[in-house]
Design a protein around this motif. Structure first.
Motif, PDB file in Angstrom:
ATOM      1  N   TYR A   1      -1.119  -0.622   8.661  1.00 21.69           N
ATOM      2  CA  TYR A   1       0.104  -0.671   7.864  1.00 21.69           C
ATOM      3  C   TYR A   1       0.322   0.721   7.280  1.00 21.69           C
ATOM      4  O   TYR A   1      -0.562   1.279   6.619  1.00 21.69           O
ATOM      5  N   TYR A   2       1.509   1.324   7.530  1.00 22.01           N
ATOM      6  CA  TYR A   2       1.746   2.733   7.243  1.00 22.01           C
ATOM      7  C   TYR A   2       3.008   2.920   6.401  1.00 22.01           C
ATOM      8  O   TYR A   2       3.957   2.121   6.482  1.00 22.01           O
ATOM      9  N   ASP A   3       3.035   4.034   5.644  1.00 23.04           N
ATOM     10  CA  ASP A   3       4.282   4.407   4.994  1.00 23.04           C
ATOM     11  C   ASP A   3       5.125   5.225   5.970  1.00 23.04           C
ATOM     12  O   ASP A   3       4.734   5.450   7.121  1.00 23.04           O
TER      13      ASP A   3
ATOM     14  N   THR B   1       4.498  -9.181   4.547  1.00 24.39           N
ATOM     15  CA  THR B   1       3.852 -10.085   5.502  1.00 24.39           C
ATOM     16  C   THR B   1       3.994  -9.528   6.905  1.00 24.39           C
ATOM     17  O   THR B   1       5.111  -9.293   7.377  1.00 24.39           O
ATOM     18  N   ALA B   2       2.865  -9.310   7.540  1.00 18.71           N
ATOM     19  CA  ALA B   2       2.845  -8.812   8.918  1.00 18.71           C
ATOM     20  C   ALA B   2       2.468  -9.954   9.852  1.00 18.71           C
ATOM     21  O   ALA B   2       1.683 -10.841   9.497  1.00 18.71           O
TER      22      ALA B   2
ATOM     23  N   VAL C   1      -0.343  -7.762   3.783  1.00 16.80           N
ATOM     24  CA  VAL C   1      -0.778  -6.370   3.862  1.00 16.80           C
ATOM     25  C   VAL C   1      -1.220  -5.809   2.519  1.00 16.80           C
ATOM     26  O   VAL C   1      -1.707  -4.674   2.454  1.00 16.80           O
ATOM     27  N   THR C   2      -1.076  -6.594   1.422  1.00 15.24           N
ATOM     28  CA  THR C   2      -1.591  -6.123   0.140  1.00 15.24           C
ATOM     29  C   THR C   2      -3.098  -6.253   0.054  1.00 15.24           C
ATOM     30  O   THR C   2      -3.728  -5.693  -0.848  1.00 15.24           O
ATOM     31  N   ASP C   3      -3.707  -7.030   0.959  1.00 13.58           N
ATOM     32  CA  ASP C   3      -5.164  -7.146   0.999  1.00 13.58           C
ATOM     33  C   ASP C   3      -5.593  -7.392   2.442  1.00 13.58           C
ATOM     34  O   ASP C   3      -4.991  -6.829   3.351  1.00 13.58           O
TER      35      ASP C   3
END
Length: 435
Positions: free
Chosen positions: A212-214, A248-249, A265-267
């Motif tokens: 997960y990327y900015d 959510t991915a 993706v927060t954890d």
């Protein structure tokens, strides 16, 4: 397994809901990998994936535009069997058994069929594209550094550009700023999806790790391939990025035709989904899936699910390779000529039911538009037009936009593929943006 970046929570506060944007970054390399894996797994798993659309059996390869003329002008009618769908109550990983409206697609008399031709440019593409090393978005043109053979492009960040290329036969994902200056490159990335605001993206690499990327390509969190219990007979497991909605991915499991995960993706929390997700659309919160309940079926069938309830809305049994949604989720886009079909999915004379490009309405799974000579396609959520790259003779390709009513206009001229270091046959010159 890495811990989330310390900036992650701050970034989430800036986010809204996302829209799925998918792209295949190395079609030929992944197709070869999947074909080899299939030979190893034929006694263990049903064949079920292509690099761009993972829900289609291995060995279904697109037929070139020279096969377009094989489709008869009057395909046989669509067969429909519809029964009521009960009110859903499911909120966990898989839908409860229920009757679902089922459509069998064997040609569609009511769909509009168009055959765009070359000629002078008379319109403007609503979809950005990459051609001859330039990213063109309306009146904006950005010259990019060499990315090898480009296979994917999308908007990211504030005017940034995400490009997938093949360099020395290895897939690489490049992040460029608005001026075309390289910010980051991510090696071995095979698939990526971008949020609707362009602030984040999800990507999976050849090892099956999910990142997960900015918008600058900085990794904020990671889901290791080792967390997927899907390695088979020495073939590595892991994940393939499919969709990103808010935080959510969604990812499909490798080596398993009927399994996916939902990742917060927060954890590192994941939820198993008893189906293989092929495409996700955030605007309508829907997904195209192949549920495990269809694993014994001799037909190629997929369902449209409401992701909020995991309720199936309809089931479509078809000879198509469905790849993506339109930007607003109103339509599904599919390749209509796919090699390796069973006898039940071709006409007695061996020709196909559909033209190379097929547009399916998500409300009722109705085929509404077919485009001859099509090679690639994209559809935004505002113009009501589908942009199609199509062959125009002498090995050249042009871009046209076509309305659902069947009128087309040329929006980019006929050009020849750039041979570069690779065989250009599988890589037409235009690469359409996925958002």
């Amino acid at each position: 397994m890495n811990s989330p970046d310390h900036r992650l929570k701050d970034l989430f506060d800036e986010r809204g809901q996302g829209v799925n944007v998918t792209g295949d970054l190395a079609e030929r390399a992944i197709a070869r990998d999947l074909a080899n894996r299939r030979r190893q797994l034929t006694t263990a798993v049903a064949a079920g994936a292509l690099a761009v659309a993972v829900a289609v059996p291995i060995g279904w390869n697109l037929i070139g535009s020279n096969r377009a003329g094989q489709v008869p002008a009057n395909p046989s009618p669509t067969l429909v069997s519809t029964v009521p769908v009960p009110t859903p109550s499911l909120t966990t990983g898989s839908p409860k058994p229920q009757t679902t409206p089922t459509i069998t697609a064997r040609g569609a008399d009511s769909s509009v069929v168009v055959d765009p031709s070359g000629g002078p440019v008379t319109g403007t593409s609503p979809i950005a594209y990459l051609v001859d090393g330039e990213f063109r978005d309306g009146s904006r043109t950005v010259r990019l550094p060499d990315v090898g053979t480009a296979t994917f492009v999308a908007h990211v960040g504030d005017g940034g550009i995400l490009v997938g290329g093949q360099v020395d036969f290895q897939s690489v994902l490049f992040v460029f700023d608005a001026d075309g200056t390289e910010i980051t490159r991510l090696p071995t990335v095979s698939r990526a999806v971008v949020s609707d605001d362009g602030s984040h993206f999800l990507a999976s690499n050849q090892a099956g790790d999910l990142g997960y990327y900015d918008a600058t390509g900085k990794q904020l969190n990671r889901l290791s391939a080792e967390s997927c219990d899907c390695a088979v007979d020495g073939s590595p497991g892991g994940y393939e990025a499919v969709g990103l909605i808010g935080t959510t991915a969604y990812a499909a499991e490798r080596n398993n035709q009927f399994a996916s995960v939902k990742w917060d993706v927060t954890d590192t929390t994941t939820t198993d989904i008893d189906a293989r997700i092929a495409a996700v659309n955030a605007a309508r919160q829907i997904a195209l899936v192949t549920p495990s309940g269809l694993k014994q079926s001799e037909q190629q069938c997929q369902e449209l699910w409401d992701l909020r309830t995991l309720r199936p809305m309809w089931r479509l049994c078809h000879p198509l390779r469905i790849t993506t949604f339109s930007g607003d989720g109103s339509y599904l886009l599919a390749h209509g000529q796919v090699d390796g079909l069973g006898d039940q999915w071709v006409k007695p004379d061996g020709t196909f039911f559909y033209e190379p490009v097929v547009l399916i309405r998500t409300d009722d799974a109705e085929v509404v538009l077919q485009v001859a000579s099509g090679q690639s396609f994209a559809m935004d959520g505002t113009s009501g037009k589908v942009t199609v790259q199509h062959a125009v003779g002498q090995g050249k390709s042009a871009l046209s936009t076509c309305t659902l009513e069947g009128s087309c206009e040329v929006v980019a001229p006929a050009v020849s593929p750039n041979p570069g270091p690779y065989d250009p046959a599988d890589h037409p010159p235009y690469v359409l943006s996925d958002n």
